[in-house]
Design a protein around this motif. Structure first.
Motif, PDB file in Angstrom:
ATOM      1  N   SER A 146       0.737  -1.144  -0.008  1.00  0.00           N
ATOM      2  CA  SER A 146      -0.032  -0.080  -0.010  1.00  0.00           C
ATOM      3  C   SER A 146       0.818   1.362  -0.083  1.00  0.00           C
ATOM      4  N   GLU A 147       1.778   1.153   0.736  1.00  0.00           N
ATOM      5  CA  GLU A 147       2.670   2.375   0.973  1.00  0.00           C
ATOM      6  C   GLU A 147       3.915   2.592   0.065  1.00  0.00           C
ATOM      7  N   GLN A 148       3.993   1.230  -0.843  1.00  0.00           N
ATOM      8  CA  GLN A 148       5.355   1.518  -1.858  1.00  0.00           C
ATOM      9  C   GLN A 148       6.557   1.524  -1.342  1.00  0.00           C
ATOM     10  N   ARG A 149       6.810   0.826  -0.245  1.00  0.00           N
ATOM     11  CA  ARG A 149       8.069   0.689   0.707  1.00  0.00           C
ATOM     12  C   ARG A 149       8.778  -0.481   0.503  1.00  0.00           C
ATOM     13  N   VAL A 150       9.917  -0.690   0.585  1.00  0.00           N
ATOM     14  CA  VAL A 150      10.726  -1.953   0.541  1.00  0.00           C
ATOM     15  C   VAL A 150      10.373  -2.760   1.801  1.00  0.00           C
ATOM     16  N   VAL A 151      10.244  -4.184   1.537  1.00  0.00           N
ATOM     17  CA  VAL A 151       9.801  -5.174   2.752  1.00  0.00           C
ATOM     18  C   VAL A 151      11.134  -6.036   2.688  1.00  0.00           C
ATOM     19  N   ARG A 152      11.478  -6.083   3.852  1.00  0.00           N
ATOM     20  CA  ARG A 152      12.620  -7.369   4.173  1.00  0.00           C
ATOM     21  C   ARG A 152      12.161  -8.698   4.649  1.00  0.00           C
ATOM     22  N   PRO A 169       7.711  -4.581  -3.344  1.00  0.00           N
ATOM     23  CA  PRO A 169       6.537  -5.107  -3.902  1.00  0.00           C
ATOM     24  C   PRO A 169       5.834  -4.541  -5.071  1.00  0.00           C
ATOM     25  N   VAL A 170       5.432  -5.256  -5.855  1.00  0.00           N
ATOM     26  CA  VAL A 170       4.868  -4.836  -7.197  1.00  0.00           C
ATOM     27  C   VAL A 170       3.204  -5.249  -7.313  1.00  0.00           C
ATOM     28  N   LEU A 171       3.098  -6.455  -6.922  1.00  0.00           N
ATOM     29  CA  LEU A 171       1.787  -6.838  -6.933  1.00  0.00           C
ATOM     30  C   LEU A 171       1.467  -8.344  -6.169  1.00  0.00           C
ATOM     31  N   PHE A 172       0.254  -8.482  -5.741  1.00  0.00           N
ATOM     32  CA  PHE A 172      -0.086  -9.932  -5.340  1.00  0.00           C
ATOM     33  C   PHE A 172      -0.399 -10.713  -6.242  1.00  0.00           C
ATOM     34  N   ALA A 173      -0.496 -11.917  -6.651  1.00  0.00           N
ATOM     35  CA  ALA A 173      -1.160 -12.803  -7.517  1.00  0.00           C
ATOM     36  C   ALA A 173      -1.604 -14.040  -6.762  1.00  0.00           C
ATOM     37  N   GLY A 183       7.452  -8.957  -6.649  1.00  0.00           N
ATOM     38  CA  GLY A 183       8.489  -7.798  -6.729  1.00  0.00           C
ATOM     39  C   GLY A 183       9.852  -7.770  -6.867  1.00  0.00           C
ATOM     40  N   TRP A 184      10.458  -6.789  -6.914  1.00  0.00           N
ATOM     41  CA  TRP A 184      11.779  -6.632  -7.353  1.00  0.00           C
ATOM     42  C   TRP A 184      12.830  -6.996  -6.271  1.00  0.00           C
ATOM     43  N   CYS A 185      13.429  -7.936  -6.540  1.00  0.00           N
ATOM     44  CA  CYS A 185      14.378  -8.667  -5.401  1.00  0.00           C
ATOM     45  C   CYS A 185      15.767  -7.973  -5.710  1.00  0.00           C
ATOM     46  N   ALA A 208      11.919   3.725   0.156  1.00  0.00           N
ATOM     47  CA  ALA A 208      10.847   3.796  -0.708  1.00  0.00           C
ATOM     48  C   ALA A 208      11.108   3.083  -1.840  1.00  0.00           C
ATOM     49  N   CYS A 209       9.988   2.601  -2.685  1.00  0.00           N
ATOM     50  CA  CYS A 209      10.525   1.557  -3.841  1.00  0.00           C
ATOM     51  C   CYS A 209      10.924   2.543  -5.002  1.00  0.00           C
ATOM     52  N   GLY A 210      11.567   1.662  -5.851  1.00  0.00           N
ATOM     53  CA  GLY A 210      12.433   2.291  -6.871  1.00  0.00           C
ATOM     54  C   GLY A 210      11.302   2.623  -8.145  1.00  0.00           C
ATOM     55  N   GLY A 211      10.150   2.303  -8.086  1.00  0.00           N
ATOM     56  CA  GLY A 211       9.444   2.849  -9.109  1.00  0.00           C
ATOM     57  C   GLY A 211       9.158   1.576 -10.310  1.00  0.00           C
ATOM     58  N   HIS A 212       9.443   0.264  -9.964  1.00  0.00           N
ATOM     59  CA  HIS A 212       9.076  -0.671 -10.743  1.00  0.00           C
ATOM     60  C   HIS A 212       7.632  -0.843 -10.849  1.00  0.00           C
ATOM     61  N   THR A 213       7.370  -1.325 -12.139  1.00  0.00           N
ATOM     62  CA  THR A 213       5.803  -1.372 -12.334  1.00  0.00           C
ATOM     63  C   THR A 213       5.290  -2.594 -12.760  1.00  0.00           C
ATOM     64  N   ILE A 214       4.076  -3.110 -12.880  1.00  0.00           N
ATOM     65  CA  ILE A 214       3.613  -4.355 -13.193  1.00  0.00           C
ATOM     66  C   ILE A 214       3.904  -4.654 -14.706  1.00  0.00           C
ATOM     67  N   HIS A 215       4.131  -3.772 -15.450  1.00  0.00           N
ATOM     68  CA  HIS A 215       4.599  -4.056 -16.932  1.00  0.00           C
ATOM     69  C   HIS A 215       5.778  -5.048 -16.786  1.00  0.00           C
ATOM     70  N   GLU A 216       6.634  -4.786 -15.888  1.00  0.00           N
ATOM     71  CA  GLU A 216       8.005  -5.457 -15.951  1.00  0.00           C
ATOM     72  C   GLU A 216       7.423  -7.013 -15.407  1.00  0.00           C
ATOM     73  N   VAL A 217       6.569  -7.227 -14.959  1.00  0.00           N
ATOM     74  CA  VAL A 217       6.279  -8.644 -14.459  1.00  0.00           C
ATOM     75  C   VAL A 217       5.991  -9.174 -16.057  1.00  0.00           C
ATOM     76  N   GLY A 218       5.191  -8.802 -16.852  1.00  0.00           N
ATOM     77  CA  GLY A 218       4.793  -9.263 -17.926  1.00  0.00           C
ATOM     78  C   GLY A 218       3.531  -9.570 -18.244  1.00  0.00           C
ATOM     79  N   GLU A 219       2.717 -10.163 -19.006  1.00  0.00           N
ATOM     80  CA  GLU A 219       1.424 -10.297 -19.311  1.00  0.00           C
ATOM     81  C   GLU A 219       0.920 -11.254 -18.519  1.00  0.00           C
TER      82      GLU A 219
END
Length: 232
Positions: A146-152, A169-173, A183-185, A208-219
């Motif tokens: 929700s806050e788009q912060r890095v999680v350890r 974190p980018v998305l839950f699936a 997410g971006w590891c 804060a997260c670096g701005g990675h988006t769901i488009h990087e996850v793929g279709e």
């Protein structure tokens, strides 16, 4: 469709249309009734407190006043039970606790007759859901998303190796009965899928997260979709 259900669907359609509005003829075709019936329904909604406007002439029609508040949410007993069943059957879903609390608020303000019918119908729906994962871990993952912060996280892979990683974190699936944090590891410098049940610890950092988006996850797969939108 019963009239009560049509009124709910009609108010939702007007809300979605926003300032565009819809003509009585178009609404009539959508619900398979006459324009006269739609006008009676619109009058009933307006009498119940819905902020409906009308605009004559070409391009006119009916809509909901911008910025105005809608009357209290009204659900049919079946709709209320559908919400309860969906959350009860998926305790591991992200934000499931918040969803359950929201549903309780909605059910609590239903009129007594509808609430009683919903409670009776709910007793006819049983679920056998697995025990949810650690509330502490889920809370950390949800907050980080929700806050788009890095999680350890402390993560154990399928082969038994455990590592500590910082993940953006980018998305839950959900797929094949498992919930994933995607997410971006930062350890692997790549996008990764983490099975939530294999996360042993999780804490939200101040980074804060670096701005990675769901488009990087793929279709997404053809049978996958976001949990919002008109297809729901």
């Amino acid at each position: 469709m019963k009239r009560s259900e049509r009124l709910l669907a009609l108010s939702e359609m007007l809300r979605r249309n926003g300032s565009r509005g819809s003509s009585a003829d178009r609404l009539a075709r959508e619900f398979g009734v006459s324009a006269r019936t739609i006008k009676r329904d619109l009058a009933a909604l307006e009498n119940s407190g819905a902020p409906i406007w009308s605009r004559p002439g070409p391009g006119g029609g009916y809509g909901l006043a911008a910025g105005a508040s809608l009357p209290p949410v009204s659900l049919s007993p079946a709709q209320a039970v559908a919400l309860m069943a969906a959350v009860s059957a998926s305790p591991d879903a992200p934000y499931a606790d918040l969803a359950a609390a929201g549903i309780r608020k909605i059910v609590d303000v239903l009129d007594p007759k509808t609430k009683a019918r919903a409670d009776e119908l709910a007793g006819r729906v049983w679920v056998n859901a697995a025990s949810p994962s650690s509330r502490t871990i889920k809370s950390a993952l949800e907050e980080a998303m929700s806050e788009q912060r890095v999680v350890r996280i402390r993560y154990t892979s399928k082969d038994g190796n455990s590592t500590t990683r910082d993940v953006e974190p980018v998305l839950f699936a959900s797929t094949n009965g498992q919930w994933y944090l995607v997410g971006w590891c930062r350890l692997r410098d790549a996008m990764r899928w983490f099975i939530v049940s294999r996360i042993e610890r999780a804490s939200v950092t101040k980074a804060a997260c670096g701005g990675h988006t769901i488009h990087e996850v793929g279709e997404p797969p053809e049978n996958a979709r976001p949990v919002h939108g008109g297809g729901v």
